[in-house]
Write a protein that holds these residues in place. Structure first.
Motif, PDB file in Angstrom:
ATOM      1  N   TRP A   1       8.762  -8.423   7.024  1.00 13.23           N
ATOM      2  CA  TRP A   1       7.403  -8.799   6.625  1.00 13.23           C
ATOM      3  C   TRP A   1       6.876  -7.739   5.669  1.00 13.23           C
ATOM      4  N   LYS A   2       6.282  -8.188   4.573  1.00 13.59           N
ATOM      5  CA  LYS A   2       5.692  -7.276   3.590  1.00 13.59           C
ATOM      6  C   LYS A   2       6.699  -6.224   3.120  1.00 13.59           C
ATOM      7  N   GLU A   3       7.876  -6.674   2.738  1.00 13.27           N
ATOM      8  CA  GLU A   3       8.928  -5.812   2.202  1.00 13.27           C
ATOM      9  C   GLU A   3       9.401  -4.739   3.182  1.00 13.27           C
ATOM     10  N   GLU A   4       9.225  -4.979   4.475  1.00  8.21           N
ATOM     11  CA  GLU A   4       9.726  -4.063   5.503  1.00  8.21           C
ATOM     12  C   GLU A   4      10.384  -4.904   6.579  1.00  8.21           C
ATOM     13  N   ASN A   5      11.558  -4.498   7.040  1.00  6.48           N
ATOM     14  CA  ASN A   5      12.219  -5.296   8.070  1.00  6.48           C
ATOM     15  C   ASN A   5      11.734  -4.904   9.460  1.00  6.48           C
ATOM     16  N   LEU A   6      12.237  -5.610  10.447  1.00  7.69           N
ATOM     17  CA  LEU A   6      11.812  -5.386  11.825  1.00  7.69           C
ATOM     18  C   LEU A   6      12.015  -3.940  12.251  1.00  7.69           C
ATOM     19  N   GLY A   7      13.152  -3.354  11.860  1.00 13.92           N
ATOM     20  CA  GLY A   7      13.424  -1.972  12.226  1.00 13.92           C
ATOM     21  C   GLY A   7      12.420  -1.008  11.625  1.00 13.92           C
ATOM     22  N   GLY A   8      12.010  -1.257  10.379  1.00  9.73           N
ATOM     23  CA  GLY A   8      11.023  -0.394   9.738  1.00  9.73           C
ATOM     24  C   GLY A   8       9.685  -0.429  10.450  1.00  9.73           C
ATOM     25  N   TRP A   9       9.277  -1.622  10.885  1.00  7.68           N
ATOM     26  CA  TRP A   9       8.013  -1.716  11.630  1.00  7.68           C
ATOM     27  C   TRP A   9       8.124  -1.029  12.984  1.00  7.68           C
ATOM     28  N   ALA A  10       9.290  -1.128  13.617  1.00  4.04           N
ATOM     29  CA  ALA A  10       9.478  -0.448  14.899  1.00  4.04           C
ATOM     30  C   ALA A  10       9.399   1.067  14.726  1.00  4.04           C
ATOM     31  N   VAL A  11       9.987   1.581  13.646  1.00  2.00           N
ATOM     32  CA  VAL A  11       9.908   3.020  13.375  1.00  2.00           C
ATOM     33  C   VAL A  11       8.455   3.430  13.142  1.00  2.00           C
ATOM     34  N   ALA A  12       7.693   2.605  12.431  1.00  2.00           N
ATOM     35  CA  ALA A  12       6.267   2.898  12.239  1.00  2.00           C
ATOM     36  C   ALA A  12       5.562   3.001  13.586  1.00  2.00           C
ATOM     37  N   GLY A  13       5.911   2.095  14.510  1.00  2.00           N
ATOM     38  CA  GLY A  13       5.328   2.164  15.847  1.00  2.00           C
ATOM     39  C   GLY A  13       5.694   3.446  16.568  1.00  2.00           C
TER      40      GLY A  13
ATOM     41  N   ALA B   1      -1.541  -7.878   5.725  1.00  2.00           N
ATOM     42  CA  ALA B   1      -1.139  -9.151   5.125  1.00  2.00           C
ATOM     43  C   ALA B   1      -1.825  -9.371   3.775  1.00  2.00           C
ATOM     44  N   LEU B   2      -3.081  -8.963   3.665  1.00  2.00           N
ATOM     45  CA  LEU B   2      -3.846  -9.212   2.448  1.00  2.00           C
ATOM     46  C   LEU B   2      -3.724  -8.092   1.419  1.00  2.00           C
ATOM     47  N   GLY B   3      -3.362  -6.908   1.876  1.00  2.00           N
ATOM     48  CA  GLY B   3      -3.380  -5.751   1.002  1.00  2.00           C
ATOM     49  C   GLY B   3      -2.060  -5.522   0.296  1.00  2.00           C
ATOM     50  N   PRO B   4      -2.049  -4.574  -0.628  1.00  2.00           N
ATOM     51  CA  PRO B   4      -0.813  -4.237  -1.340  1.00  2.00           C
ATOM     52  C   PRO B   4       0.115  -3.407  -0.470  1.00  2.00           C
ATOM     53  N   ILE B   5       1.311  -3.159  -0.978  1.00  2.00           N
ATOM     54  CA  ILE B   5       2.245  -2.282  -0.281  1.00  2.00           C
ATOM     55  C   ILE B   5       1.584  -0.916  -0.096  1.00  2.00           C
ATOM     56  N   GLY B   6       1.683  -0.379   1.091  1.00  2.00           N
ATOM     57  CA  GLY B   6       1.036   0.883   1.412  1.00  2.00           C
ATOM     58  C   GLY B   6      -0.177   0.711   2.302  1.00  2.00           C
ATOM     59  N   THR B   7      -0.645  -0.546   2.438  1.00  2.00           N
ATOM     60  CA  THR B   7      -1.783  -0.787   3.317  1.00  2.00           C
ATOM     61  C   THR B   7      -1.440  -0.451   4.764  1.00  2.00           C
ATOM     62  N   ALA B   8      -0.192  -0.668   5.161  1.00  2.00           N
ATOM     63  CA  ALA B   8       0.212  -0.349   6.538  1.00  2.00           C
ATOM     64  C   ALA B   8      -0.030   1.121   6.837  1.00  2.00           C
ATOM     65  N   GLN B   9       0.322   1.982   5.886  1.00  2.00           N
ATOM     66  CA  GLN B   9       0.094   3.412   6.081  1.00  2.00           C
ATOM     67  C   GLN B   9      -1.404   3.710   6.239  1.00  2.00           C
ATOM     68  N   ALA B  10      -2.220   3.029   5.435  1.00  2.00           N
ATOM     69  CA  ALA B  10      -3.659   3.267   5.486  1.00  2.00           C
ATOM     70  C   ALA B  10      -4.274   2.780   6.797  1.00  2.00           C
ATOM     71  N   THR B  11      -3.658   1.785   7.417  1.00  2.00           N
ATOM     72  CA  THR B  11      -4.188   1.253   8.677  1.00  2.00           C
ATOM     73  C   THR B  11      -3.542   1.894   9.895  1.00  2.00           C
ATOM     74  N   ALA B  12      -2.806   2.979   9.716  1.00  2.00           N
ATOM     75  CA  ALA B  12      -2.088   3.609  10.824  1.00  2.00           C
ATOM     76  C   ALA B  12      -2.978   3.944  12.021  1.00  2.00           C
ATOM     77  N   PRO B  13      -4.211   4.451  11.827  1.00  2.00           N
ATOM     78  CA  PRO B  13      -5.047   4.713  13.020  1.00  2.00           C
ATOM     79  C   PRO B  13      -5.336   3.448  13.819  1.00  2.00           C
ATOM     80  N   LEU B  14      -5.537   2.320  13.134  1.00  2.00           N
ATOM     81  CA  LEU B  14      -5.759   1.063  13.845  1.00  2.00           C
ATOM     82  C   LEU B  14      -4.499   0.648  14.613  1.00  2.00           C
ATOM     83  N   LEU B  15      -3.337   0.769  13.968  1.00  2.00           N
ATOM     84  CA  LEU B  15      -2.083   0.447  14.652  1.00  2.00           C
ATOM     85  C   LEU B  15      -1.905   1.327  15.883  1.00  2.00           C
ATOM     86  N   ALA B  16      -2.206   2.610  15.733  1.00  2.00           N
ATOM     87  CA  ALA B  16      -2.052   3.542  16.850  1.00  2.00           C
ATOM     88  C   ALA B  16      -2.987   3.179  17.996  1.00  2.00           C
ATOM     89  N   TYR B  17      -4.249   2.927  17.674  1.00  2.00           N
ATOM     90  CA  TYR B  17      -5.224   2.618  18.721  1.00  2.00           C
ATOM     91  C   TYR B  17      -4.820   1.362  19.475  1.00  2.00           C
TER      92      TYR B  17
END
Length: 362
Positions: free
Chosen positions: A45-57, A254-270
């Motif tokens: 999803w969004k140019e990142e595979n499942l493993g990449g999202w798991a690593v972000a987690g 989903a709506l933002g450009p590549i790199g939005t995931a990094q910017a939303t990291a505090p929300l993901l963490a919470y």
């Protein structure tokens, strides 16, 4: 309604973070199965595979926990704890790969061990070259030359180097008195890391190398978790922000450009941390954190299953067989390497129990 906003102390001893990390490690195993069996790149999803999202987690959870560790320990003690947690199991894994997994593959593919020790890249150089966590050698001799993803003994552990870099960033930031009182230094570092990742193409034109690019990709997730530690430490963890944070983050990504995931990291963490306070975990998982062992052994096990197993080339049967074997190795790593080392380190920090008075504390 106000109760939904009211924070409660984070239950450090009664959460399901062990289960969370085990699920994330298992997701990495599943994601890599597509590559290892030759089935393609797998879900993404969004140019990142499942493993990449798991690593972000992994990184947002680590950022939260490691910041707590740093703020409760001096720099030297903190670094000893971090080395004790990450290095012994890692060293055992790469040595085992060179002295057991590699020879098994050589015998199967070539019918002999003649030349195994001397054919470059050698097993000794595999261990020595990778000993600093920076993975520069993935192959051992001519082994794994017949599998769909050839000459790669462990495609997962490259992230450990960048995780340790994140440990150092947080460790150094927390040497400043302001960072021990306020989240401002972490927020500033987080913003810089997000901007750096957003502009990484420009930075690479001016000399930023691959290490810098990968750290820029992962550091914001870690610092996002660090920021959330300050928030939860001061205000507790609340239901409504916990329920909303992950959906809001996912919509923004989903709506933002590549790199939005990094910017939303505090929300993901919470959101992930809140889930760990409401989703139960089995008692055996609460007592045994096998996620790290699962993470570091999954890839070599999957390669051997693809090479030797009856499930070669079959995606889901390969996943199931690999998961069972990896769970066993991860459990052995926890019971005989990780937990004993951490217990020894904690006993050393605690020191001798005084004859009179309360026990010494770290």
């Amino acid at each position: 309604m106000s109760r939904l906003w009211h924070g409660r102390p984070f239950p450090y001893r009664a959460n399901s973070l062990n289960l969370t990390r085990l699920v994330l490690a298992s997701a990495v195993l599943v994601a890599h199965a597509w590559y290892i069996t030759g089935a393609g790149t797998g879900p993404g999803w969004k140019e990142e595979n499942l493993g990449g999202w798991a690593v972000a987690g992994f990184f947002v959870v680590s950022g939260f926990l490691i910041t707590r560790s740093r703020l409760s320990h001096g720099l030297g003690e903190y670094l000893v704890h971090r080395l004790a947690r990450i290095m012994p199991a890692f060293v055992v894994c790469i040595v085992l790969t060179a002295v057991l997994f590699g020879p098994i593959a050589a015998l199967y593919e070539q019918g002999t061990l003649d030349g195994y020790l001397g054919t470059g890249p050698t097993p000794l150089s595999y261990v020595w070259t990778n000993l600093d966590l920076h993975i520069d050698q993935y192959a051992i001799g001519q082994t794994l030359s017949t599998v769909p993803y050839p000459s790669t003994w462990n495609g997962s552990i490259w992230t450990l180097y960048y995780e340790f870099c994140c440990y150092l960033v947080v460790g150094l930031l927390a040497t400043f008195a302001l960072a021990r009182r306020s989240m401002v230094p972490m927020v500033v570092a987080f913003v810089i890391s997000v901007v750096a990742y957003a502009g990484i193409d420009t930075l690479q034109r001016y000399g930023a190398n691959e290490d810098m690019a990968l750290l820029a990709r992962l550091l914001p997730f870690f610092l996002g978790g660090a920021i959330v530690h300050y928030v939860i430490d001061r205000h507790g963890i609340a239901t409504l922000p916990g329920v909303l944070s992950l959906p809001v983050a996912l919509v923004l990504i989903a709506l933002g450009p590549i790199g939005t995931a990094q910017a939303t990291a505090p929300l993901l963490a919470y959101g992930i941390l809140w889930l760990s306070t409401v989703v139960p975990q089995p008692a055996i998982v609460a007592r045994n954190d096998v996620s790290y062992g699962v993470y570091i052994y999954a890839w070599p096990v999957q390669q051997l299953v693809e090479l030797l197993g009856p499930t070669a080339g079959q995606l889901w049967p390969s996943i199931v067989l690999s998961a069972v074997i990896t769970a066993g190795l991860g459990t052995l790593s926890w019971l005989f390497v990780e937990r004993p080392v951490m217990r020894r380190v904690k006993r050393r920090d605690a020191g001798p129990v005084p004859a009179v008075g309360p026990p010494a504390t770290s």
